[in-house]
Design a protein around this motif. Structure first.
Motif, PDB file in Angstrom:
ATOM      1  N   ASN A   1       0.825  -1.214   0.000  1.00  0.00           N
ATOM      2  CA  ASN A   1       0.000   0.000   0.000  1.00  0.00           C
ATOM      3  C   ASN A   1       0.852   1.253   0.000  1.00  0.00           C
ATOM      4  N   CYS A   2       1.949   1.209   0.711  1.00  0.00           N
ATOM      5  CA  CYS A   2       2.865   2.347   0.749  1.00  0.00           C
ATOM      6  C   CYS A   2       3.439   2.604  -0.645  1.00  0.00           C
ATOM      7  N   ILE A   3       3.851   1.555  -1.306  1.00  0.00           N
ATOM      8  CA  ILE A   3       4.420   1.683  -2.650  1.00  0.00           C
ATOM      9  C   ILE A   3       3.387   2.267  -3.614  1.00  0.00           C
ATOM     10  N   LYS A   4       2.165   1.743  -3.573  1.00  0.00           N
ATOM     11  CA  LYS A   4       1.097   2.247  -4.445  1.00  0.00           C
ATOM     12  C   LYS A   4       0.826   3.724  -4.184  1.00  0.00           C
ATOM     13  N   MET A   5       0.720   4.089  -2.920  1.00  0.00           N
ATOM     14  CA  MET A   5       0.435   5.473  -2.556  1.00  0.00           C
ATOM     15  C   MET A   5       1.590   6.385  -2.971  1.00  0.00           C
ATOM     16  N   ASP A   6       2.822   5.922  -2.754  1.00  0.00           N
ATOM     17  CA  ASP A   6       4.002   6.700  -3.161  1.00  0.00           C
ATOM     18  C   ASP A   6       3.965   6.993  -4.663  1.00  0.00           C
ATOM     19  N   ARG A   7       3.661   5.977  -5.438  1.00  0.00           N
ATOM     20  CA  ARG A   7       3.657   6.139  -6.899  1.00  0.00           C
ATOM     21  C   ARG A   7       2.556   7.099  -7.340  1.00  0.00           C
ATOM     22  N   ASP A   8       1.375   6.961  -6.759  1.00  0.00           N
ATOM     23  CA  ASP A   8       0.279   7.881  -7.103  1.00  0.00           C
ATOM     24  C   ASP A   8       0.627   9.308  -6.719  1.00  0.00           C
ATOM     25  N   CYS A   9       1.166   9.469  -5.539  1.00  0.00           N
ATOM     26  CA  CYS A   9       1.515  10.804  -5.054  1.00  0.00           C
ATOM     27  C   CYS A   9       2.586  11.442  -5.941  1.00  0.00           C
TER      28      CYS A   9
END
Length: 114
Positions: free
Chosen positions: A38-46
């Protein structure tokens, strides 16, 4: 109409995007990558949204300041997610996202749909 310079805001957006990219890359090297998904996904979106916001400001787009509403939201969500983890890269990312969210908040405009 006078064009304002948003160099400091653009730099904050770029710094946040880079912190998010670094965090995502570092998360991929952690022992339990699944826990970091989830952290990786959120980082990429951000990172993507911050980079787009910087582009829109740079080109003086008519929607740039409205887009900052979305940017503020993703930065707050990313900071919240990164704060759940005890890695230095996550702490740095959360701080960059919080700074960016505040900068976006100070500069966004409401979405006007006539």
């Amino acid at each position: 109409m006078e064009t304002r310079s948003y160099n400091a805001l653009i730099q904050t957006l770029l710094d946040c995007a880079l912190a998010c990219e670094h965090c995502a890359s570092s998360c991929l090297k952690e022992e339990d990558v699944n826990m970091m998904a989830n952290c990786i996904k959120m980082d990429r979106d951000c990172a993507d949204i911050c980079l787009q916001a910087a582009r829109l400001l740079q080109r003086d787009s008519v929607i740039a300041h409205q887009y900052l509403l979305l940017c503020e939201e993703i930065c707050r969500l990313c900071a919240e997610e990164c704060s759940k983890h005890d890695h230095e890269h996550c702490r740095q990312c959360a701080a960059a996202c919080e700074d960016c969210a505040e900068a976006c908040y100070q500069n966004h405009e409401p979405i006007d749909q006539d």
